[in-house]
Motif scaffolding. Structure first.
Motif, PDB file in Angstrom:
ATOM      1  N   ASP A 230       0.776  -1.132   0.109  1.00 58.91           N
ATOM      2  CA  ASP A 230       0.107   0.060  -0.096  1.00 58.91           C
ATOM      3  C   ASP A 230       0.848   1.319  -0.051  1.00 58.91           C
ATOM      4  O   ASP A 230       0.421   2.354   0.138  1.00 58.91           O
ATOM      5  N   ASN A 231       2.086   1.222  -0.272  1.00 61.82           N
ATOM      6  CA  ASN A 231       2.996   2.080  -0.378  1.00 61.82           C
ATOM      7  C   ASN A 231       3.200   2.966   0.913  1.00 61.82           C
ATOM      8  O   ASN A 231       3.703   4.136   0.938  1.00 61.82           O
ATOM      9  N   LYS A 232       3.186   2.255   2.116  1.00 63.62           N
ATOM     10  CA  LYS A 232       3.537   2.675   3.284  1.00 63.62           C
ATOM     11  C   LYS A 232       4.696   1.873   3.971  1.00 63.62           C
ATOM     12  O   LYS A 232       4.865   0.669   3.527  1.00 63.62           O
ATOM     13  N   ALA A 233       5.678   2.594   4.648  1.00 68.10           N
ATOM     14  CA  ALA A 233       6.958   2.152   5.074  1.00 68.10           C
ATOM     15  C   ALA A 233       6.753   1.356   6.406  1.00 68.10           C
ATOM     16  O   ALA A 233       5.511   1.433   7.117  1.00 68.10           O
ATOM     17  N   LEU A 234       7.528   0.120   6.554  1.00 66.94           N
ATOM     18  CA  LEU A 234       7.560  -0.446   7.913  1.00 66.94           C
ATOM     19  C   LEU A 234       8.900  -0.449   8.350  1.00 66.94           C
ATOM     20  O   LEU A 234       9.714  -0.891   7.521  1.00 66.94           O
ATOM     21  N   GLN A 235       8.869  -0.128   9.622  1.00 69.20           N
ATOM     22  CA  GLN A 235      10.246  -0.245  10.337  1.00 69.20           C
ATOM     23  C   GLN A 235      10.327  -1.875  10.514  1.00 69.20           C
ATOM     24  O   GLN A 235       9.690  -2.403  11.349  1.00 69.20           O
ATOM     25  N   ALA A 236      11.233  -2.193  10.090  1.00 75.02           N
ATOM     26  CA  ALA A 236      11.243  -3.943  10.324  1.00 75.02           C
ATOM     27  C   ALA A 236      12.095  -4.455  11.452  1.00 75.02           C
ATOM     28  O   ALA A 236      12.232  -5.667  11.951  1.00 75.02           O
ATOM     29  N   GLY A 237      13.195  -3.685  11.724  1.00 73.61           N
ATOM     30  CA  GLY A 237      14.189  -4.307  12.631  1.00 73.61           C
ATOM     31  C   GLY A 237      14.976  -2.880  13.047  1.00 73.61           C
ATOM     32  O   GLY A 237      15.235  -1.939  12.489  1.00 73.61           O
ATOM     33  N   ASN A 415       8.493   2.692  -6.692  1.00 74.18           N
ATOM     34  CA  ASN A 415       7.623   3.423  -5.999  1.00 74.18           C
ATOM     35  C   ASN A 415       8.574   4.107  -5.096  1.00 74.18           C
ATOM     36  O   ASN A 415       8.321   4.527  -3.835  1.00 74.18           O
ATOM     37  N   THR A 416       9.867   4.319  -5.343  1.00 70.94           N
ATOM     38  CA  THR A 416      10.966   5.111  -4.536  1.00 70.94           C
ATOM     39  C   THR A 416      11.038   6.391  -5.618  1.00 70.94           C
ATOM     40  O   THR A 416      11.609   6.275  -6.735  1.00 70.94           O
ATOM     41  N   HIS A 417      10.867   7.424  -4.981  1.00 67.85           N
ATOM     42  CA  HIS A 417      10.985   8.765  -5.788  1.00 67.85           C
ATOM     43  C   HIS A 417      12.056   9.646  -5.226  1.00 67.85           C
ATOM     44  O   HIS A 417      12.347   9.600  -4.101  1.00 67.85           O
ATOM     45  N   GLY A 434       4.757   5.804  -1.413  1.00 66.48           N
ATOM     46  CA  GLY A 434       6.144   5.389  -1.526  1.00 66.48           C
ATOM     47  C   GLY A 434       7.250   5.934  -0.612  1.00 66.48           C
ATOM     48  O   GLY A 434       6.934   6.979   0.131  1.00 66.48           O
ATOM     49  N   PHE A 435       8.577   5.434  -1.148  1.00 71.55           N
ATOM     50  CA  PHE A 435       9.700   6.168  -0.512  1.00 71.55           C
ATOM     51  C   PHE A 435      10.020   7.391  -1.322  1.00 71.55           C
ATOM     52  O   PHE A 435      10.142   7.336  -2.658  1.00 71.55           O
ATOM     53  N   ILE A 436      10.435   8.476  -0.552  1.00 69.39           N
ATOM     54  CA  ILE A 436      10.900   9.588  -1.237  1.00 69.39           C
ATOM     55  C   ILE A 436      12.146  10.091  -0.626  1.00 69.39           C
ATOM     56  O   ILE A 436      12.098  10.313   0.534  1.00 69.39           O
ATOM     57  N   ARG A 479      22.963  17.949   4.255  1.00 68.74           N
ATOM     58  CA  ARG A 479      24.219  17.293   4.126  1.00 68.74           C
ATOM     59  C   ARG A 479      24.029  16.057   2.907  1.00 68.74           C
ATOM     60  O   ARG A 479      24.915  15.700   2.344  1.00 68.74           O
ATOM     61  N   GLN A 480      22.863  15.696   2.966  1.00 66.32           N
ATOM     62  CA  GLN A 480      22.294  14.517   2.029  1.00 66.32           C
ATOM     63  C   GLN A 480      20.885  14.314   1.911  1.00 66.32           C
ATOM     64  O   GLN A 480      20.207  15.039   2.772  1.00 66.32           O
ATOM     65  N   LYS A 481      20.430  13.401   0.934  1.00 68.35           N
ATOM     66  CA  LYS A 481      18.837  13.590   0.716  1.00 68.35           C
ATOM     67  C   LYS A 481      18.637  12.375   2.084  1.00 68.35           C
ATOM     68  O   LYS A 481      19.478  11.341   2.147  1.00 68.35           O
ATOM     69  N   VAL A 482      17.544  12.457   2.455  1.00 66.31           N
ATOM     70  CA  VAL A 482      17.067  11.502   3.499  1.00 66.31           C
ATOM     71  C   VAL A 482      15.741  10.726   3.148  1.00 66.31           C
ATOM     72  O   VAL A 482      15.113  11.365   2.083  1.00 66.31           O
ATOM     73  N   LEU A 483      15.417   9.552   3.573  1.00 64.51           N
ATOM     74  CA  LEU A 483      14.263   8.845   3.176  1.00 64.51           C
ATOM     75  C   LEU A 483      12.946   9.203   3.862  1.00 64.51           C
ATOM     76  O   LEU A 483      12.928   8.836   5.028  1.00 64.51           O
ATOM     77  N   PHE A 484      12.063   9.663   3.175  1.00 64.18           N
ATOM     78  CA  PHE A 484      10.818  10.114   3.801  1.00 64.18           C
ATOM     79  C   PHE A 484       9.832   8.802   3.362  1.00 64.18           C
ATOM     80  O   PHE A 484       9.752   8.398   2.333  1.00 64.18           O
ATOM     81  N   ALA A 485       8.783   8.482   4.059  1.00 60.73           N
ATOM     82  CA  ALA A 485       7.273   7.771   3.868  1.00 60.73           C
ATOM     83  C   ALA A 485       6.305   8.095   4.769  1.00 60.73           C
ATOM     84  O   ALA A 485       6.702   8.440   5.930  1.00 60.73           O
ATOM     85  N   ARG A 486       5.191   7.843   4.448  1.00 66.44           N
ATOM     86  CA  ARG A 486       4.181   7.593   5.182  1.00 66.44           C
ATOM     87  C   ARG A 486       4.279   6.020   5.887  1.00 66.44           C
ATOM     88  O   ARG A 486       4.827   5.273   5.135  1.00 66.44           O
ATOM     89  N   SER A 487       4.123   5.801   7.292  1.00 68.48           N
ATOM     90  CA  SER A 487       4.516   4.625   7.885  1.00 68.48           C
ATOM     91  C   SER A 487       3.385   3.999   8.591  1.00 68.48           C
ATOM     92  O   SER A 487       2.529   4.652   9.106  1.00 68.48           O
TER      93      SER A 487
END
Lengths: 488, 488
Positions: A230-237, A415-417, A434-436, A479-487
């Protein structure tokens, strides 16, 4: 037969629940937020446990077991830690019930002197023990893991993904130097990444959390993050470098080889039954559960088909030879010879429960020296030769494992933008999810503003630093791009 | 080196604690009555678990997991059950802490509507789930086992033997007929007997409990009982025929193949980390722990001895060939090549921690193509030929397993008495202890009187009924002799 599983496109959340129910993985329990893990779900968790446990032991860890209860005063010893967990604690206050007219009541005379917290995580009780175990550098490192249940009083729960009680493992290590502890934190992150990708066929991104998403009491939290259907992120560990925070809170020092007394360096790391939820949402489809072969409790199910008694005898004999051949190859095979269910019913059941391969054998297959082989992931069916069947199945199981990973990888990549402006960010998050990847100025204020306005959070700061740039929101240096998502 | 373990003859209870400490099996924790199971202790429990789990699966059982918490109202549904457990319940009443000046306090606003009990055993929560799973005879039998932690608020605790929290397995099965359920109860008793005798090398007596010692809610409790070195008995495992008690309490009925609606028949059965205590007290000696080879996490330890660097290299190479040979034979072997401990220190440590066989290898052994082989159980040392060492060790490990059983059997036989009068009974129980067979009239009053006067309880009524006779106390008719002892 009426379709029992809602389509994903219709109602994703209902689909998830339907898959769990039809695969008999888990039930809601009468205790709010707690689940019953049914045999099919538990067998899957057992396989995950076994693989992870082997990887922990290979990297030098031993298992141990610490108390379920933590004295209330222990939690307060590490300031950030207690702040993080105080609001979701199951508190034991009494030790007896007494009979009254219509049942039992808590006996007020059994009030405890100090309340006990059902562990939400075990850093405090474990570091209290480590104080007694560590005197000298010779006692280090301590590399311990615990398989246990923990309780966090969550208000909004969902089977496997977020439950009040969950099963997990928590590693807790103690080291003489900062370098060693950081190395351990990164080693265990890599173990999790390997497990997620090679066993679960679930591609993950790795990185570190921002300050606001860090584990309560950690100096740095590393994580693996995946993207679900469903294009939502999951913290898996997560794997935490705890610095000397817990050593200081529990006064754990060691004598170095040079004779000085120093605080011990710590890590902790964990994955939980949440992984089962991640696995379901990574691979399953509108027919039900799909399990990668390496973790499937049953890898191949054989459904014999007959009409007469004579046919039954011959077909079952034929099946026995297949079972023997597959067992020789260490393939987990099951014969479904139940007499009160018809083949169609069985097919649907095995499809819903995610068994990677199905073999159907009828009288005509005996005549032609064939079997029908069906793949759960692609739903492809083929008539294949009985000769060389074992080898073919072995190869097919390996192929399914690869295909599942590849197809999840493709989905996540698609789905990573990457965006350059906040406008574009808001558009993508609303229309695609998705991931942005985007630039961020590193401040908690900006992070909070983005979360408030878009419901997206920073899932992680990637470890392989990218190019510098300007924050999409404030225009300040990034300093760098970081990874966003709804989760989740 | 000062002797760290008290002699059994001097102070048996202190000896037990010393053995546990020196073998690093467990620690007391700051939570009263809860223990920390250290890696050596947990590895032993893992081996027990693995063996038992295999036996459960072979007899058709699957694992599952049910919630830690039981709503208070559930416990009351089976009258005897709640009576048995009400006085030893950890009760969760609140779900939050809040910060105050000097730490944290329970937030009074988080009081639960219904209190939750930390499971002392799971019949109630499980039978509530079974109601949803069972409709027809086709759904039966249900053969489920759970590995879990449970809590019973014990006032007098002892490491492993009686702790507030303990680890265990609990089997919970549901059947269509009484006969099937009784058969299951007896089958699992036999699994426990086999495990105790063949893996733990711990001889046991089997039988059923008297009414007063029965599990709260059971119709019949079967048990295995052993006798420890201090001549006190230990209940090591129980298997309960629950009749229809829990099915009635939770309204679990099934439609039979004839169409009638009937209550389901139940069993439950469990063993716990208490077994580790039983194992320690069955085999260990004044030098420390003795572990039967089948359960030993390390079966053979190799201690290399050297003075020069050149010797070190040669000795370690020689050891490597031994390790390779033993691993081929699936023998669990460990090399102790730590450089900051001398061989004498290592010998004492391995003796205390119960490793069945020790190999010492020095430069002279290389010259003579020998090794020194030492048995932990007999403390015998022999110089043996390097050729054929693997096979010799394999044979010796098997022999140790047999010898440990035989020697425990001999000890228990020598301490099992048969008496005809109450006078003799009192004399034997005071002067010798041990198991005593004697006639009893079957009444709870007489049982209670004997307990009050002698501290001995009826451990079990043997299954193979003996001769009729007269009660040693009242002279009333007795159907058979029963087994008495003082116990843990």
């Amino acid at each position: 037969m009426a379709k029992k599983i809602t389509d994903r496109s219709e109602d994703y959340s209902q689909w998830y629940q339907d898959v769990i129910r039809e695969a008999k993985l888990a039930d809601h329990s009468p205790v709010r937020g707690c689940m019953v893990i049914r045999p099919n779900g538990y067998a899957l968790w057992e396989n995950m446990k076994e693989a992870l446990d082997g990887m922990f032991k290979e990297t030098g860890h031993e298992n141990a077991y610490f108390p379920l209860f933590i004295p209330k005063s222990f939690l307060s010893k590490e300031a950030q830690h207690v702040e993080g967990f105080a609001k979701e604690c199951a508190v034991v206050t009494h030790s007896r019930l007494k009979s009254v007219d219509d049942g039992v009541e808590v006996d007020p005379d059994s009030r405890l002197e100090e309340e006990l917290i059902v562990r939400p995580t075990s850093e405090t009780i474990i570091w209290d023990a480590y104080r007694n175990w560590i005197q000298s550098y010779r006692d280090l490192p301590i590399l311990i893991n615990q398989w246990a249940n923990v309780v966090r009083w969550e208000m909004r729960t969902r089977l496997f993904l977020r439950t009040m009680e969950f099963l997990w493992q928590e590693g807790h290590t103690a080291h003489a130097t900062k370098e060693e502890a950081v190395e351990e934190t990164e080693r265990m992150l890599e173990v999790y990444r390997t497990f997620a990708e090679e066993y679960m066929a679930m591609p993950v991104k790795t990185g570190v959390k921002t300050e606001s998403e860090r584990f309560a009491g950690a100096v740095e939290t590393y994580c693996i993050e995946t993207l679900l259907q469903d294009n939502k992120a999951l913290q898996a560990g997560t794997s935490h470098f705890l610095g000397q925070n817990f050593a200081k809170a529990f006064d754990v020092k060691f004598q170095s080889s040079e004779g000085s007394h120093e605080y011990v360096w710590a890590t902790s790391w964990g994955v939980s039954t949440r992984l089962v939820g991640g696995l379901i949402m990574t691979h399953s489809d509108d027919q039900g559960l799909v399990i990668p072969p390496r973790l499937a409790p049953t890898q191949v199910v054989i459904v014999p088909i007959w009409k007469s008694d004579e046919q039954q005898e011959n077909v079952l004999e034929y099946c026995d030879t297949i079972i023997e051949e597959l067992k020789e190859l260490d393939i987990r095979v099951k014969l479904d010879d139940r007499e009160n269910y018809n083949p169609g019913w069985k097919f649907a059941e095995h499809e819903a429960s995610g068994i990677p391969l199905r073999i159907a054998v009828g009288p005509r297959d005996l005549e032609n020296h064939n079997v029908e082989l069906a793949r759960r992931d692609t739903l492809e069916k083929n008539i294949v030769d009985r000769d060389g069947l074992g080898e073919r199945i072995e190869k097919t199981l390996k192929q399914i494992q690869i295909d599942l990973y590849d197809s999840a990888k493709k989905r996540i990549d698609e789905n990573t933008h990457t965006v350059d402006s906040y406008e574009e960010f808001k558009e993508v998050i609303d229309e695609k999810g998705g991931f942005i990847y985007a630039h961020w100025d590193g401040s908690s204020e900006t992070e909070e503003k983005i979360k408030d306005e878009t419901k997206a959070t920073i899932r992680c700061i990637p470890l392989n630093e990218g190019e510098e740039g300007k924050c999409m929101v404030t225009g300040k240096p990034s300093r760098q791009k970081v990874l966003f998502a709804r989760s989740y």
